[in-house]
Motif scaffolding. Sequence first.
Motif, PDB file in Angstrom:
ATOM      1  N   ASP A 266     109.353   9.669  93.279  1.00 46.01           N
ATOM      2  CA  ASP A 266     108.245   9.808  94.230  1.00 46.01           C
ATOM      3  C   ASP A 266     106.921   9.417  93.583  1.00 46.01           C
ATOM      4  N   ALA A 267     106.737   9.785  92.323  1.00 43.07           N
ATOM      5  CA  ALA A 267     105.513   9.405  91.617  1.00 43.07           C
ATOM      6  C   ALA A 267     105.421   7.887  91.464  1.00 43.07           C
ATOM      7  N   ALA A 268     106.553   7.255  91.181  1.00 45.20           N
ATOM      8  CA  ALA A 268     106.579   5.798  91.049  1.00 45.20           C
ATOM      9  C   ALA A 268     106.262   5.131  92.379  1.00 45.20           C
ATOM     10  N   GLU A 269     106.827   5.656  93.476  1.00 41.45           N
ATOM     11  CA  GLU A 269     106.540   5.097  94.802  1.00 41.45           C
ATOM     12  C   GLU A 269     105.068   5.262  95.159  1.00 41.45           C
ATOM     13  N   ALA A 270     104.504   6.420  94.820  1.00 45.88           N
ATOM     14  CA  ALA A 270     103.091   6.659  95.106  1.00 45.88           C
ATOM     15  C   ALA A 270     102.211   5.690  94.318  1.00 45.88           C
ATOM     16  N   ALA A 271     102.567   5.433  93.074  1.00 46.08           N
ATOM     17  CA  ALA A 271     101.794   4.488  92.259  1.00 46.08           C
ATOM     18  C   ALA A 271     101.877   3.079  92.839  1.00 46.08           C
ATOM     19  N   ALA A 277      98.664  -4.481  94.638  1.00 45.57           N
ATOM     20  CA  ALA A 277      98.571  -5.770  93.953  1.00 45.57           C
ATOM     21  C   ALA A 277      99.511  -5.850  92.759  1.00 45.57           C
ATOM     22  N   ILE A 278      99.750  -4.722  92.124  1.00 44.86           N
ATOM     23  CA  ILE A 278     100.670  -4.672  90.974  1.00 44.86           C
ATOM     24  C   ILE A 278     101.713  -3.581  91.220  1.00 44.86           C
ATOM     25  N   GLY A 279     102.191  -3.520  92.457  1.00 43.84           N
ATOM     26  CA  GLY A 279     103.093  -2.435  92.838  1.00 43.84           C
ATOM     27  C   GLY A 279     104.337  -2.346  91.989  1.00 43.84           C
ATOM     28  N   GLY A 280     104.978  -3.499  91.706  1.00 46.45           N
ATOM     29  CA  GLY A 280     106.201  -3.478  90.904  1.00 46.45           C
ATOM     30  C   GLY A 280     105.961  -2.949  89.513  1.00 46.45           C
ATOM     31  N   PHE A 281     104.899  -3.433  88.880  1.00 45.73           N
ATOM     32  CA  PHE A 281     104.586  -2.977  87.524  1.00 45.73           C
ATOM     33  C   PHE A 281     104.204  -1.499  87.525  1.00 45.73           C
ATOM     34  N   ALA A 282     103.392  -1.092  88.519  1.00 50.72           N
ATOM     35  CA  ALA A 282     102.966   0.308  88.580  1.00 50.72           C
ATOM     36  C   ALA A 282     104.168   1.238  88.738  1.00 50.72           C
ATOM     37  N   SER A 283     105.103   0.843  89.607  1.00 50.12           N
ATOM     38  CA  SER A 283     106.304   1.659  89.804  1.00 50.12           C
ATOM     39  C   SER A 283     107.109   1.753  88.515  1.00 50.12           C
TER      40      SER A 283
END
Length: 311
Positions: A266-271, A277-283
């Motif tokens: 859930d934290a990864a999805e929220a990030a 713009a950098i959703g994949g990296f943030a997750s």
Amino acid sequence: MPTGLVALLDDVAGIAKLAAASLDDVSAAAGRAGTKAAGVVIDDTAVTPRYVVGFSPDRELPIIGKIALGSVRNKLLILLPAALLLSAFAEWAITPLLMLGGAYLCFEGAEKLVHSLGGHHDEADGEEAVPAFEEPAAIEARKVSGAVRTDLILSAEIMAIALADVAEKSLATQAIVLAVVALLVTAGVYGVVGLIVKMDDIGLHLSRRDNGLVRAVGRGLVKGMPVVLRALATIGIAAMIWVGGGIIVHGLEHFGLTPLPHLIHDAAEAAAHALPAIGGFASWFVQALGSGIFGVAVGALIVGGLKLVKR
């Protein structure tokens, strides 16, 4: 006779088509499995260079070669038969064994972290200083042994990911896919590692060229690669911890112990939603961070428990 010959040729053509289709299935399955294991492959690439930091340049490639040979043995002679046997007779045991391997990675990473924070620095890999009288060959053998041992755990995760992708295939297809993935991953990982550790030598060669730009690039490589290798040594320790923690987290989810896995997910999805713009990296970063924090906790508990047992 002509009719029989035509029938024979038809049969041969049919067998050839079947073989071609089987090869296509194997190559496609191997490609999918290798792609899914890419994260662990990257971690494996980050872990390995720290084992050659501090050795003379002429020993770097031989050491990598020994580790690569040990990695091939790990994958083909130990993990491949074990994976096939477990898949056929004890599929339930795969996840617990992977979790034990993940705990070992957490322990090894946390132990090195404790030594580093405690001021016990070793030029090669962060371990406690070796005795001054220890022979270079003995030091090299110890480093290679440690690298091959760590590779066994990372390779087990790679092979398990590959096996899961071909679980519905025949036993022969599973064996071929696992062998292909093992060889390609080993060649890729240790080829890149060899290039990384010899980049300073390449830079030295370029720095002697007549072209000013090429010479400047060479000097930059010579000055920069020691910093890169030290950084990779640190990243390698972090990679062991977050991969080990991630293996355990996935195992907990497999056994229905979902609060921690769901919290990290859930934290990864929220990030990812917060930073589209950098959703994949943030997750990925949040998942790696969560697994790393958990891995440090697991490793610290094991290190502390072993110290209590020694006392």
